[in-house]
Design a protein around this motif. Structure first.
Motif, PDB file in Angstrom:
ATOM      1  N   TYR A   1       0.848  -1.191   0.000  1.00  0.00           N
ATOM      2  CA  TYR A   1       0.000   0.000   0.000  1.00  0.00           C
ATOM      3  C   TYR A   1       0.883   1.240   0.000  1.00  0.00           C
ATOM      4  O   TYR A   1       2.057   1.179   0.363  1.00  0.00           O
ATOM      5  CB  TYR A   1      -0.925   0.001   1.216  1.00  0.00           C
ATOM      6  CG  TYR A   1      -0.208  -0.159   2.528  1.00  0.00           C
ATOM      7  CD1 TYR A   1       0.319   0.945   3.183  1.00  0.00           C
ATOM      8  CD2 TYR A   1      -0.035  -1.407   3.112  1.00  0.00           C
ATOM      9  CE1 TYR A   1       0.992   0.816   4.381  1.00  0.00           C
ATOM     10  CE2 TYR A   1       0.640  -1.543   4.310  1.00  0.00           C
ATOM     11  CZ  TYR A   1       1.149  -0.434   4.930  1.00  0.00           C
ATOM     12  OH  TYR A   1       1.827  -0.567   6.116  1.00  0.00           O
TER      13      TYR A   1
ATOM     14  N   CYS B   1      -8.432   8.783  -4.591  1.00  0.00           N
ATOM     15  CA  CYS B   1      -8.611   7.409  -4.116  1.00  0.00           C
ATOM     16  C   CYS B   1     -10.054   6.938  -4.312  1.00  0.00           C
ATOM     17  O   CYS B   1     -10.977   7.456  -3.675  1.00  0.00           O
ATOM     18  CB  CYS B   1      -8.237   7.298  -2.636  1.00  0.00           C
ATOM     19  SG  CYS B   1      -8.405   5.616  -1.993  1.00  0.00           S
TER      20      CYS B   1
ATOM     21  N   GLU C   1     -11.385   4.241  -3.318  1.00  0.00           N
ATOM     22  CA  GLU C   1     -11.856   3.538  -2.119  1.00  0.00           C
ATOM     23  C   GLU C   1     -12.047   4.477  -0.927  1.00  0.00           C
ATOM     24  O   GLU C   1     -12.484   4.057   0.141  1.00  0.00           O
ATOM     25  CB  GLU C   1     -10.865   2.425  -1.740  1.00  0.00           C
ATOM     26  CG  GLU C   1     -10.680   1.384  -2.823  1.00  0.00           C
ATOM     27  CD  GLU C   1     -11.948   0.616  -3.110  1.00  0.00           C
ATOM     28  OE1 GLU C   1     -12.683   0.272  -2.168  1.00  0.00           O
ATOM     29  OE2 GLU C   1     -12.215   0.361  -4.301  1.00  0.00           O
TER      30      GLU C   1
ATOM     31  N   ARG D   1      -7.458  -2.308   2.828  1.00  0.00           N
ATOM     32  CA  ARG D   1      -8.486  -2.192   1.787  1.00  0.00           C
ATOM     33  C   ARG D   1      -7.948  -1.588   0.489  1.00  0.00           C
ATOM     34  O   ARG D   1      -8.672  -1.476  -0.496  1.00  0.00           O
ATOM     35  CB  ARG D   1      -9.653  -1.350   2.292  1.00  0.00           C
ATOM     36  CG  ARG D   1     -10.455  -2.056   3.367  1.00  0.00           C
ATOM     37  CD  ARG D   1     -11.696  -1.289   3.827  1.00  0.00           C
ATOM     38  NE  ARG D   1     -12.326  -0.508   2.783  1.00  0.00           N
ATOM     39  CZ  ARG D   1     -12.759   0.747   2.944  1.00  0.00           C
ATOM     40  NH1 ARG D   1     -12.632   1.349   4.119  1.00  0.00           N
ATOM     41  NH2 ARG D   1     -13.333   1.399   1.957  1.00  0.00           N
ATOM     42  N   CYS D   2      -6.679  -1.217   0.466  1.00  0.00           N
ATOM     43  CA  CYS D   2      -6.071  -0.603  -0.721  1.00  0.00           C
ATOM     44  C   CYS D   2      -6.047  -1.603  -1.875  1.00  0.00           C
ATOM     45  O   CYS D   2      -5.634  -2.749  -1.714  1.00  0.00           O
ATOM     46  CB  CYS D   2      -4.652  -0.140  -0.406  1.00  0.00           C
ATOM     47  SG  CYS D   2      -3.804   0.612  -1.815  1.00  0.00           S
ATOM     48  N   THR D   3      -6.488  -1.157  -3.055  1.00  0.00           N
ATOM     49  CA  THR D   3      -6.516  -2.008  -4.244  1.00  0.00           C
ATOM     50  C   THR D   3      -5.254  -1.853  -5.092  1.00  0.00           C
ATOM     51  O   THR D   3      -5.150  -2.465  -6.154  1.00  0.00           O
ATOM     52  CB  THR D   3      -7.741  -1.688  -5.116  1.00  0.00           C
ATOM     53  OG1 THR D   3      -7.644  -0.330  -5.560  1.00  0.00           O
ATOM     54  CG2 THR D   3      -9.032  -1.920  -4.368  1.00  0.00           C
ATOM     55  N   GLN D   4      -4.319  -1.033  -4.657  1.00  0.00           N
ATOM     56  CA  GLN D   4      -3.047  -0.789  -5.337  1.00  0.00           C
ATOM     57  C   GLN D   4      -3.234  -0.223  -6.740  1.00  0.00           C
ATOM     58  O   GLN D   4      -2.471  -0.521  -7.645  1.00  0.00           O
ATOM     59  CB  GLN D   4      -2.212  -2.068  -5.376  1.00  0.00           C
ATOM     60  CG  GLN D   4      -1.925  -2.627  -4.012  1.00  0.00           C
ATOM     61  CD  GLN D   4      -1.303  -4.000  -4.079  1.00  0.00           C
ATOM     62  OE1 GLN D   4      -0.953  -4.493  -5.145  1.00  0.00           O
ATOM     63  NE2 GLN D   4      -1.143  -4.637  -2.941  1.00  0.00           N
ATOM     64  N   CYS D   5      -4.246   0.631  -6.903  1.00  0.00           N
ATOM     65  CA  CYS D   5      -4.511   1.222  -8.216  1.00  0.00           C
ATOM     66  C   CYS D   5      -3.466   2.276  -8.586  1.00  0.00           C
ATOM     67  O   CYS D   5      -3.246   2.554  -9.753  1.00  0.00           O
ATOM     68  CB  CYS D   5      -5.914   1.817  -8.275  1.00  0.00           C
ATOM     69  SG  CYS D   5      -6.145   3.289  -7.252  1.00  0.00           S
TER      70      CYS D   5
END
Length: 66
Positions: free
Chosen positions: A8, A26, A28, A49-53
């Motif tokens: 993250y 972000c 999220e 909860r980070c989606t690493q976008c």
């Protein structure tokens, strides 16, 4: 950002100006502000909860996220 070492984004507090671009970027909504003394900076509230976008890193004009 290396997924193996940090899954993250990390906020470099000394570089963060509290502009809010990472908060807005972000999808999220994982960023918020933390006030320390008379200065605010972004902080990641739920790193799991980070989606690493990477949108927060791209939007930061101060290179305060890695």
């Amino acid at each position: 950002m290396s997924i193996a070492s940090h899954p993250y984004p990390e906020v470099k507090i000394e570089r963060c100006t509290g502009c809010g671009r990472c908060v807005a970027a972000c999808p999220e909504r994982l960023f918020t502000f933390k006030v320390v003394g008379y200065r605010k900076h972004a902080t990641l509230t739920a790193p799991e909860r980070c989606t690493q976008c990477g949108k927060c890193i791209v939007e930061c004009p101060f290179n305060a996220l890695s």
